[in-house]
Design an enzyme around this catalytic site. Structure first.
Site, mmCIF file in Angstrom:
data_model
loop_
_atom_site.group_PDB
_atom_site.id
_atom_site.type_symbol
_atom_site.label_atom_id
_atom_site.label_comp_id
_atom_site.label_asym_id
_atom_site.label_seq_id
_atom_site.Cartn_x
_atom_site.Cartn_y
_atom_site.Cartn_z
ATOM 1 N N HIS A 1 0.835 -1.205 0.000
ATOM 2 C CA HIS A 1 0.000 0.000 0.000
ATOM 3 C C HIS A 1 0.867 1.251 0.000
ATOM 4 C CE1 HIS A 1 -2.786 -3.014 2.033
ATOM 5 N NE2 HIS A 1 -3.413 -2.675 0.927
ATOM 6 N N HIS A 2 2.122 1.124 -0.419
ATOM 7 C CA HIS A 2 2.986 2.327 -0.361
ATOM 8 C C HIS A 2 2.496 3.394 -1.326
ATOM 9 C CE1 HIS A 2 4.626 0.450 -3.939
ATOM 10 N NE2 HIS A 2 5.289 1.554 -4.199
ATOM 11 N N LYS B 1 -2.933 -2.355 -7.594
ATOM 12 C CA LYS B 1 -3.265 -2.679 -8.991
ATOM 13 C C LYS B 1 -2.794 -4.071 -9.346
ATOM 14 C CE LYS B 1 -4.781 -1.096 -12.957
ATOM 15 N NZ LYS B 1 -5.495 -2.389 -13.079
ATOM 16 N N LYS C 1 6.846 -4.476 -10.405
ATOM 17 C CA LYS C 1 6.608 -4.112 -11.805
ATOM 18 C C LYS C 1 6.195 -2.640 -11.915
ATOM 19 C CE LYS C 1 4.176 -7.358 -13.709
ATOM 20 N NZ LYS C 1 3.085 -8.205 -14.255
ATOM 21 N N LYS D 1 -3.193 -8.746 -6.672
ATOM 22 C CA LYS D 1 -3.595 -9.766 -7.657
ATOM 23 C C LYS D 1 -4.785 -10.513 -7.097
ATOM 24 C CE LYS D 1 -1.303 -11.049 -11.112
ATOM 25 N NZ LYS D 1 -1.037 -10.449 -12.348
ATOM 26 N N SER E 1 -2.848 0.126 -18.478
ATOM 27 C CA SER E 1 -3.935 0.207 -17.495
ATOM 28 C C SER E 1 -3.881 1.550 -16.769
ATOM 29 C CB SER E 1 -3.797 -0.898 -16.447
ATOM 30 O OG SER E 1 -4.382 -2.089 -16.907
#
Ligand code: GLU
Length: 475
Positions: free
Chosen positions: A68-69, A74, A98, A110, A366
C-alpha cells in the site's frame, strides 16, 4: 511437466522472496524496511455459493494486496484451477515491483478465482464474476482509489465489463467509478491499445535489449531482431500479440508451444495464420507446413536466439533448464523461470529479461486507462485537430518555399494528429525504453550486479523504499 519437490523446493511466493533477497544485498536499506517491502500486506480469501446447472458450487477466490505504499493497488484477476493463496501473493508482489520499475504510481495486488473457465457457460462465468465483485465491494477491496483489478490469465475485457457494471450498480453516483477496473471494452471506458499492450510492451522491451551491441556481442549475436530465431510458449493474449510484432519486425518464429501441442518450422511460422488455424480447429496441432512435436514441452528446448515463455509460472525449472539452448529468455509470463533454473541459466550466460520489467506493458496502459477515466476525456480529443491544422500549415509553407509537393501517402503521414491509440503506443514505447535505461544505469553503477533480474529488483526496491521513507514509518 515434471515438478517434484527436488526441482521445485520452494513455493512461488518463496521464489519471489528469494530473488528479492538476492538483490536486496546490493541496496542500502535497513532490514526492517526490506522486510516491510517484501511482506504481503493483506489477503482476502472468500468462498461463495453459485448455482451451476442444477447444483450449487462453492467457489474459492482471493484478492491479495501486497503493498500500500502507493494507492490504489493494482493487478489482474485470473481464472485458473491453480489459483491459491501463495500464487496470488507471489503475483501481487511481482505487481508491486513491476509498477515501481515502470514508474506507475500503484501498489501491487492480484486476484484469482479457482475455476477452469472452460467448464462454465458465459452466463455462469458472469454470475461468478459479479458475485466476486460484490464480495470485494463489501470488504472495500475494490475502487478507483483503493484497488483496481484488470485482466490476467483466463480473463479479458468481457469479465472487466461485468466487474464495472456490478461496481457501479453498488456504488451509484460515484463520479470516478469507471476507474474501478481497467482492461474494459473501449465502449465502456476502456482505452485503445490495452488489449495488445502487454505483447507490444514485450516487443518494445526486447527490441531495446537486442539493440545493445555490446551485450549482444557477449552472447555471439548481432544487434537487432531481424532474422533472429524465436520460440514462444503460450498463444493467449500476451503470446499471440508478441508473436505478431516479432514476425512484423522480421524475426523468424521457429516454434510455438501451447498446452496441448507444439509446432515447429525452421523456415518460420506466421502467427496470424496459426491463430486463424487455431480458431478454426481448436488447436495449433497439425498446422500446415509445420511439424507437430511429440511432447509440447520439448519445444522450449530447441536451439534459438530468443525464448519467450508467455504462459504460466514455473515452466522452466531445475529439471529442464540444463537443456534450454536459447541465448536470451524474455519472461512475458509472470514467474516462468524458477530461482533454481535462473542459477543454471545464469551459469550458461543466458540473458534473462525478467517478468517484472518485460511484461509491464499491460499495467502501464492500465495506468493510462485509469487516468483517462479520472479525467473523463479521451486522449487526443483536445489536441488532435489543432495538430493537424498546424501540420497542414507547416507543410503548405514548406511546399511553397521549396516549389515541391509531397505525395499523398507522405501528406497523410505528416498531417496526422495523434489519436488515442498513437498516444498510448508512444507512452508505452517510452516507458519500456526508459525502464531498460534505468535498470542499465543501476547495473553500470554497481558492477557486482551481474543479472538483469537483480538490477530490476534493485530498481524496484529503491523506489518502494523511498516511497516508504516519504510516508514516514509509525514511531
Ligand atoms: N495482469 C496484468 C499483469 O500481470 C495486468 C495488470 C493490470 O493491468 O493491472 O501485469
Amino acid at each position: 511437466m515434471i515438478t517434484t519437490a527436488a526441482v521445485a523446493p520452494y513455493s512461488f511466493f518463496q521464489n519471489v522472496e528469494k530473488s528479492f533477497d538476492e538483490a536486496a544485498r546490493f541496496t542500502k536499506w535497513e532490514k526492517g524496511i526490506l522486510e516491510q517491502i517484501k511482506a504481503c500486506n493483506s489477503v482476502y480469501r472468500m468462498k461463495f455459493p453459485v448455482r451451476v446447472g442444477k447444483d450449487v458450487q462453492v467457489i474459492e477466490a482471493y484478492r491479495a494486496q501486497h503493498s500500500h505504499h502507493k494507492l490504489p493497488c493494482k493487478g489482474g484477476v485470473r481464472f485458473s484451477e491453480n489459483v491459491d493463496q501463495d500464487e496470488v501473493m507471489a503475483l501481487a508482489a511481482l505487481m508491486t515491483y513491476k509498477c515501481a520499475i515502470v514508474n506507475v504510481p500503484f501498489g501491487g495486488a492480484k486476484g484469482g478465482i479457482k475455476i477452469n473457465p472452460r467448464n462454465y457457460t458465459p452466463y455462469e462465468l458472469e454470475k461468478i464474476t459479479r458475485r466476486y465483485t460484490s464480495e470485494l465491494v463489501k470488504k472495500n477491496f475494490i475502487g478507483p482509489g483503493v484497488d483496481v483489478p484488470a485482466p490476467d490469465y483466463g480473463t479479458g475485457a468481457r469479465e472487466m465489463s461485468w466487474i464495472l457494471d456490478t461496481y457501479l450498480s453498488l456504488r451509484p453516483g460515484e463520479i470516478d467509478g469507471m476507474g474501478c477496473v481497467t482492461g474494459k471494452p473501449v465502449s465502456q471506458g476502456g482505452v485503445r491499445g490495452r488489449t495488445e499492450a502487454t505483447g507490444l510492451g514485450v516487443f518494445y522491451g526486447l527490441r531495446e535489449v537486442f539493440s545493445r551491441k555490446e551485450d549482444m556481442k557477449k552472447i555471439g549475436l548481432t544487434p537487432g531482431l531481424e532474422g533472429k530465431t524465436v520460440i514462444i510458449q503460450g498463444l493467449g493474449n500476451v503470446g499471440s500479440n508478441a508473436a505478431k510484432y516479432f514476425y512484423k519486425a522480421g524475426a523468424t518464429i521457429i516454434c510455438l508451444v501451447e498446452w496441448d501441442a507444439a509446432i515447429y518450422n525452421p523456415k518460420g511460422l506466421n502467427p496470424e495464420e496459426v491463430m486463424k488455424f487455431k480458431k478454426e480447429t481448436g488447436s495449433i496441432k497439425g498446422f500446415p507446413g509445420s511439424k507437430t512435436l511429440k511432447k509440447n514441452m520439448d519445444g522450449l528446448e530447441l536451439e534459438c536466439d530468443l525464448l519467450i515463455p508467455a504462459a504460466l509460472e514455473r515452466q522452466i525449472d531445475a529439471y529442464n533448464a540444463p537443456r534450454i539452448k536459447a541465448k536470451v529468455i524474455g519472461e512475458a509470463a509472470n514467474g516462468p523461470v524458477t530461482p533454481e533454473a535462473d542459477e543454471i541459466l545464469n551459469q550458461k550466460n543466458v540473458i534473462i529479461v525478467p517478468d517484472m520489467f518485460l511484461n509491464a506493458g499491460g499495467v502501464t496502459v492500465s495506468y493510462f486507462e485509469w487516468l483517462k477515466n479520472l479525467s473523463h476525456v479521451r486522449y487526443g480529443r483536445m489536441e488532435k485537430r489543432f495538430s493537424e491544422n498546424m501540420n497542414h500549415h507547416i507543410l503548405t509553407q514548406m511546399e511553397e518555399l521549396t516549389g515541391r509537393r509531397v505525395n499523398e501517402t507522405e501528406r497523410k503521414f505528416i498531417q496526422h494528429g495523434a489519436d488515442e491509440v498513437d498516444l498510448v503506443y508512444s507512452g508505452l514505447e517510452e516507458t519500456m525504453i526508459q525502464a531498460v535505461n534505468e535498470i542499465s544505469e543501476i547495473m553500470n553503477q554497481n558492477k557486482n550486479i551481474k543479472h538483469i533480474r537483480s538490477g530490476a529488483y534493485v530498481c524496484a526496491i529503491n523506489k518502494v523504499a523511498e516511497a516508504y521513507a516519504q510516508l514516514g514509518i509509525f514511531p
